[in-house]
Design a protein around this motif. Structure first.
Motif, short mmCIF file in Angstrom:
data_model
loop_
_atom_site.label_atom_id
_atom_site.label_comp_id
_atom_site.label_asym_id
_atom_site.label_seq_id
_atom_site.Cartn_x
_atom_site.Cartn_y
_atom_site.Cartn_z
N GLN A 135 0.85 -1.20 0.00
CA GLN A 135 0.00 0.00 0.00
C GLN A 135 0.89 1.25 0.00
O GLN A 135 0.65 2.19 -0.76
CB GLN A 135 -0.88 0.03 1.26
N VAL A 136 1.92 1.24 0.87
CA VAL A 136 2.81 2.40 0.95
C VAL A 136 3.57 2.55 -0.36
O VAL A 136 3.72 3.65 -0.90
CB VAL A 136 3.80 2.26 2.13
N ASP A 137 4.01 1.39 -0.92
CA ASP A 137 4.80 1.44 -2.14
C ASP A 137 4.01 1.99 -3.32
O ASP A 137 4.51 2.79 -4.10
CB ASP A 137 5.32 0.03 -2.47
N GLN A 138 2.73 1.56 -3.40
CA GLN A 138 1.86 2.04 -4.50
C GLN A 138 1.82 3.55 -4.50
O GLN A 138 1.80 4.20 -5.53
CB GLN A 138 0.45 1.53 -4.28
N ARG A 139 1.80 4.14 -3.29
CA ARG A 139 1.67 5.59 -3.19
C ARG A 139 3.02 6.31 -3.21
O ARG A 139 3.15 7.39 -3.78
CB ARG A 139 0.90 5.95 -1.91
#
Ligand code: HEM
Length: 240
Positions: free
Chosen positions: A18-22
């Motif tokens: 989730q953090v990586d996607q953003r």
């Protein structure tokens, strides 16, 4: 137990995704760390990283010292005595900060000499060199402003000499000297002024410059040693 471990691993990976996607963490990590480096690197190429470690040491120990140091004519010297003799491991934190400052300057000159020897100041790394020179000046300014904060005779007179020397520079000299003194004469107002510069303005500038320096090092790669430039493995064309 194994099922719990699996579940935790899955949840952890999901959160990272989730953090990586953003934030693009994986992409940044690959760009910053997973790079080709020339064949034949030597210990001389580790000096820049040593400087990063010493800089981190200065930031951490400096932040701890700032929690106990009291900038003022009547309080500065006493607060340092308390750090040294009353607080647990205060002597260690102060010693690491004080000796770290000298080590940083020594390492910086060694790193500069190594980069010069490798010809790393030449095209296309001129900007890396220029940011390095700005880092050097900024670090020396950290040393100057930090030295006065002890507020003993040596600190005071060393600062008087350094400010007077600055004052002799053409055109801007007198203005710089007046700015550093905080007026026409030396008063205890100089302590909060040097403290602000030492704690906020100069480290902020230094962090920005180091960030820029690291960006350029990552973008341009490391220079092969001059005696290794003929090695076919060091031809950037061969890397792609
Ligand atoms: C806090 C101070 C500094 C830090 C943290 C720092 C950090 C680094 C790091 C990690 C590297 C890559 C590895 C290496 O070649 O060692 C590097 C490369 C470089 N640095 Fe610095 N540096 C600092 C100060 C300076 C100074 C004062 C100069 C020169 C005036 C300079 C000029 C260069 C150059 C030209 C390179 C490229 C070297 C190459 O391509 O082989 N740096 N620096």
């Amino acid at each position: 137990m194994d099922a719990l471990k699996e579940e935790l691993k899955f949840r952890g990976e999901q959160a990272l995704d989730q953090v990586d996607q953003r934030g693009g963490l994986v992409e940044f990590h690959k760009w910053f760390l997973l790079r080709n480096v020339p064949r034949g690197l030597s210990w001389l190429h580790t000096l820049g990283f040593c400087l990063l470690i010493v800089f981190a040491n200065q930031a951490i120990t400096g932040s701890i010292l700032a929690m106990h140091y009291e900038p003022g004519a009547d309080t500065a010297y006493e607060s340092i005595q308390r750090i040294m003799f009353d607080h647990d491991f205060g002597w260690l934190v102060r010693g690491m900060h004080k000796w770290g400052a000298s080590l940083m300057v020594v390492l910086m000159f060694l790193h500069m000499a190594a980069s010069f020897m490798m010809g790393a100041y030449k095209y296309p790394r001129e900007l890396t060199w220029i940011t390095g020179v700005l880092i050097l000046v900024t670090t020396l300014a950290m040393g100057l402003t930090g030295y006065l904060l002890v507020w003993d005779q040596r600190a005071f007179w060393a600062s008087v000499v350094a400010i007077n020397l600055n004052g002799t520079a053409p055109f801007l000299g007198p203005y710089i000297a007046e700015f550093l003194r905080g007026g026409a004469t030396y008063t205890s107002d100089i302590i909060p002024r040097f403290y602000g510069l030492h704690m906020l303005l100069i480290p902020g500038a230094l962090m920005g410059l180091i960030g820029l320096h690291m960006y350029l090092v990552t973008r341009l790669g490391v220079t092969p040693a001059p005696w290794k430039t003929d090695d076919p493995a060091n031809d950037p064309e061969a890397w792609s």
